[in-house]
Design an enzyme around this catalytic site. Structure first.
Site, PDB file in Angstrom:
ATOM      1  CD  GLU A   7     -17.417  -1.588 -14.454  1.00 57.39           C
ATOM      2  OE1 GLU A   7     -18.450  -1.202 -13.886  1.00 57.39           O
ATOM      3  OE2 GLU A   7     -16.390  -1.914 -13.854  1.00 57.39           O
ATOM      4  CB  ALA A  63     -10.115  -2.194  -7.120  1.00 54.39           C
ATOM      5  NE  ARG A  64     -14.389   2.639  -9.339  1.00 56.09           N
ATOM      6  CZ  ARG A  64     -15.251   2.015  -8.532  1.00 56.09           C
ATOM      7  NH1 ARG A  64     -15.296   0.706  -8.477  1.00 56.09           N
ATOM      8  NH2 ARG A  64     -16.085   2.713  -7.773  1.00 56.09           N
ATOM      9  CG  HIS A 123     -19.056  -2.594 -10.558  1.00 53.81           C
ATOM     10  ND1 HIS A 123     -18.418  -1.516 -11.105  1.00 53.81           N
ATOM     11  CD2 HIS A 123     -18.894  -2.465  -9.216  1.00 53.81           C
ATOM     12  CE1 HIS A 123     -17.898  -0.769 -10.150  1.00 53.81           C
ATOM     13  NE2 HIS A 123     -18.176  -1.330  -8.984  1.00 53.81           N
ATOM     14  CB  ILE A 124     -22.377  -7.922  -8.201  1.00 53.65           C
ATOM     15  CG1 ILE A 124     -21.417  -9.066  -8.546  1.00 53.65           C
ATOM     16  CG2 ILE A 124     -23.381  -7.676  -9.313  1.00 53.65           C
ATOM     17  CD1 ILE A 124     -21.964 -10.437  -8.269  1.00 53.65           C
ATOM     18  CG  ASP A 147      -1.979   1.029   1.202  1.00 54.91           C
ATOM     19  OD1 ASP A 147      -3.155   0.656   1.133  1.00 54.91           O
ATOM     20  OD2 ASP A 147      -1.651   2.244   1.224  1.00 54.91           O
ATOM     21  CG  ASP A 171     -17.381  -7.174  -9.212  1.00 55.98           C
ATOM     22  OD1 ASP A 171     -18.357  -7.785  -9.689  1.00 55.98           O
ATOM     23  OD2 ASP A 171     -17.499  -6.237  -8.399  1.00 55.98           O
ATOM     24  CB  ALA A 178     -21.184  -2.886  -2.886  1.00 50.98           C
TER      25      ALA A 178
HETATM   26  P1  NAD Z   1      -9.682   2.504   0.899  1.00 48.51           P
HETATM   27  O1  NAD Z   1      -9.550   3.958   0.593  1.00 48.51           O
HETATM   28  O2  NAD Z   1     -10.075   2.112   2.278  1.00 48.51           O
HETATM   29  O3  NAD Z   1      -8.321   1.743   0.552  1.00 48.51           O
HETATM   30  C1  NAD Z   1      -7.589   1.971  -0.609  1.00 48.51           C
HETATM   31  C2  NAD Z   1      -6.122   1.801  -0.270  1.00 48.51           C
HETATM   32  O4  NAD Z   1      -5.390   1.828  -1.486  1.00 48.51           O
HETATM   33  C3  NAD Z   1      -5.568   2.923   0.624  1.00 48.51           C
HETATM   34  O5  NAD Z   1      -5.010   2.371   1.795  1.00 48.51           O
HETATM   35  C4  NAD Z   1      -4.527   3.612  -0.265  1.00 48.51           C
HETATM   36  O6  NAD Z   1      -3.419   4.078   0.474  1.00 48.51           O
HETATM   37  C5  NAD Z   1      -4.144   2.491  -1.217  1.00 48.51           C
HETATM   38  N1  NAD Z   1      -3.591   2.936  -2.499  1.00 48.51           N
HETATM   39  C6  NAD Z   1      -4.006   3.952  -3.285  1.00 48.51           C
HETATM   40  N2  NAD Z   1      -3.269   3.991  -4.428  1.00 48.51           N
HETATM   41  C7  NAD Z   1      -2.371   2.971  -4.336  1.00 48.51           C
HETATM   42  C8  NAD Z   1      -1.344   2.498  -5.180  1.00 48.51           C
HETATM   43  N3  NAD Z   1      -1.091   3.061  -6.366  1.00 48.51           N
HETATM   44  N4  NAD Z   1      -0.607   1.451  -4.764  1.00 48.51           N
HETATM   45  C9  NAD Z   1      -0.846   0.852  -3.576  1.00 48.51           C
HETATM   46  N5  NAD Z   1      -1.812   1.265  -2.721  1.00 48.51           N
HETATM   47  C10 NAD Z   1      -2.559   2.298  -3.108  1.00 48.51           C
HETATM   48  O7  NAD Z   1     -10.713   1.931  -0.186  1.00 48.51           O
HETATM   49  P2  NAD Z   1     -11.608   0.614  -0.060  1.00 48.51           P
HETATM   50  O8  NAD Z   1     -12.888   0.932   0.613  1.00 48.51           O
HETATM   51  O9  NAD Z   1     -10.760  -0.488   0.462  1.00 48.51           O
HETATM   52  O10 NAD Z   1     -11.957   0.374  -1.611  1.00 48.51           O
HETATM   53  C11 NAD Z   1     -10.943  -0.052  -2.516  1.00 48.51           C
HETATM   54  C12 NAD Z   1     -11.453  -0.100  -3.944  1.00 48.51           C
HETATM   55  O11 NAD Z   1     -12.582  -0.973  -4.050  1.00 48.51           O
HETATM   56  C13 NAD Z   1     -11.937   1.236  -4.530  1.00 48.51           C
HETATM   57  O12 NAD Z   1     -11.455   1.332  -5.846  1.00 48.51           O
HETATM   58  C14 NAD Z   1     -13.412   1.098  -4.618  1.00 48.51           C
HETATM   59  O13 NAD Z   1     -13.961   1.885  -5.628  1.00 48.51           O
HETATM   60  C15 NAD Z   1     -13.542  -0.379  -4.914  1.00 48.51           C
HETATM   61  N6  NAD Z   1     -14.862  -0.929  -4.585  1.00 48.51           N
HETATM   62  C16 NAD Z   1     -15.439  -1.780  -5.472  1.00 48.51           C
HETATM   63  C17 NAD Z   1     -16.685  -2.326  -5.188  1.00 48.51           C
HETATM   64  C18 NAD Z   1     -17.337  -3.285  -6.145  1.00 48.51           C
HETATM   65  O14 NAD Z   1     -18.551  -3.359  -6.193  1.00 48.51           O
HETATM   66  N7  NAD Z   1     -16.580  -4.052  -6.899  1.00 48.51           N
HETATM   67  C19 NAD Z   1     -17.355  -1.979  -4.010  1.00 48.51           C
HETATM   68  C20 NAD Z   1     -16.730  -1.128  -3.110  1.00 48.51           C
HETATM   69  C21 NAD Z   1     -15.473  -0.606  -3.420  1.00 48.51           C
END
Ligand code: NAD
Length: 317
Positions: free
Chosen positions: A273, A243-244, A291-292, A176, A268, A294
């Site tokens: 998208e 994630a994305r 993308h499910i 991280d 996901d 959540a």
């Molecule tokens: P968060 O902010 O709690 O954690 C993200 C972490 O990534 C942070 O600790 C940050 O320091 C770290 N980070 C940022 N850029 C980085 C990099 N280049 N290298 C290494 N670490 C890096 O976020 P979260 O709540 O854990 O969510 C994470 C991801 O999940 C987000 O992209 C969010 O959009 C995605 N998400 C997806 C869904 C889904 O339906 N698939 C649902 C919720 C969240």
């Protein structure tokens, strides 16, 4: 006080708002009709998930908007700074879905480790000429226990993933950009808890040491995993991205799957998208979900209730 829940809201969240006098509209309004709908119906609060985009066009054209609520974490579909410059509050529900996303990661990991994504599509019947070959390849699954899971992005979801991994007997490495040392607290049903230190490593080392890699960082300007990174991974690695989409170079991923260096991937989220490329959709080594992360009943209930609580308290100020 009218709320448009354009991407839906849980029944419990809706009831909380209605009991405080809000009118909640759950019609799905098409993106290109949103401005007219918001203005014609005097909407002050719009609730979205990831599909509705709130750009500058909407913010400029809808002066009655007071609150934009994002059910979930990522705010990349909302012009947050621009909204705030117009005194529109932007709220989200960062904690509500971490556990659900983490469980989806393991649904995909178990699927990939035992070839379920492929056997669901192609299970051969006796008499089929592929029967023995396919059965042999499906039978060559692996266990997660004892394997190393590399977690890129050790925030809320990354930590939730690590807890499940530890429970399964996996080794966990995290990487991280902000987290140096990490400890995870595991709490059991009898309320006893233990703290477990998590090994952190720079991404280039994590990539080399992991049997499975899962990504939990926010949207990035350029992909974190591309051809170079796939080439440096262990032979047969499995990759999960909830994630994305843009954080993985999908072309390079497909090549690494085709040459066998990566044994499976689970996605996901996608660069495109809601319609990913055919190369991704048709690839038998990819486990897909739309993308499910959540989208469990429990997370949606929490999300609706958290949004309702925040909206009610903003109106009470
Ligand atoms: P968060 O902010 O709690 O954690 C993200 C972490 O990534 C942070 O600790 C940050 O320091 C770290 N980070 C940022 N850029 C980085 C990099 N280049 N290298 C290494 N670490 C890096 O976020 P979260 O709540 O854990 O969510 C994470 C991801 O999940 C987000 O992209 C969010 O959009 C995605 N998400 C997806 C869904 C889904 O339906 N698939 C649902 C919720 C969240």
């Amino acid at each position: 006080m009218k709320v448009l829940a354009n991407d839906g809201i849980s029944e419990s969240g809706r009831q909380m708002l209605e009991s405080e006098g809000f009118e909640v509209i759950v019609t799905k309004v098409a993106q290109n009709q949103l401005i007219d709908f918001l203005n014609n119906n005097n909407i002050e609060v719009i609730l979205v998930r990831s599909s509705t985009k709130i750009g500058k066009d909407i913010l400029d054209a809808c002066p009655k908007l007071k609150i934009i609520g994002r059910g979930g974490v990522g705010l990349d579909n909302i012009e947050v700074g621009y909204a705030q410059s117009k005194n529109i509050e932007v709220i989200n529900t960062p904690e509500a879905s971490s556990g659900s996303v983490a469980e989806l990661v393991f649904a995909h990991l178990f699927t990939g480790a035992r070839h379920l994504h492929d056997s669901n599509r192609n299970m051969p019947l006796e008499g089929d000429s592929r029967f023995l070959d396919l059965k042999r390849s499906y039978a060559a699954g692996v266990e997660l226990r004892g394997k190393t899971l590399g977690i890129i992005g050790f925030g809320r979801i990354g930590k939730a993933v690590s807890k499940i991994a530890l429970g399964l007997g996996m080794k966990v490495i995290a990487s991280d950009s902000e987290v140096g040392e990490a400890k995870i607290e595991l709490t059991f049903h009898n309320h006893q808890s233990i703290k477990i230190p998590i090994k952190t490593e720079p991404i280039d080392q994590l990539i080399q040491h992991s049997d499975f890699i899962t990504l939990h960082v926010p949207a990035q300007i350029s992909p974190i995993l591309g051809a170079k990174e796939f080439g440096e991974m262990k032979q047969g690695v499995g990759i999960v991205n909830t994630a994305r989409g843009g954080i993985i170079d999908e072309e390079a991923l497909v090549e690494a799957l085709e040459d066998g260096h990566v044994s499976f991937a689970a996605l996901d989220t996608f660069a495109d998208e809601p319609t990913p490329s055919i190369k991704i959709l048709m690839n038998e080594k990819i486990s897909l979900s739309p993308h499910i992360g959540a989208a469990t009943l429990e997370a949606q209930k929490r999300i609706g209730e958290e949004l309702a609580t925040q909206i009610i308290s903003i109106y009470q100020k």
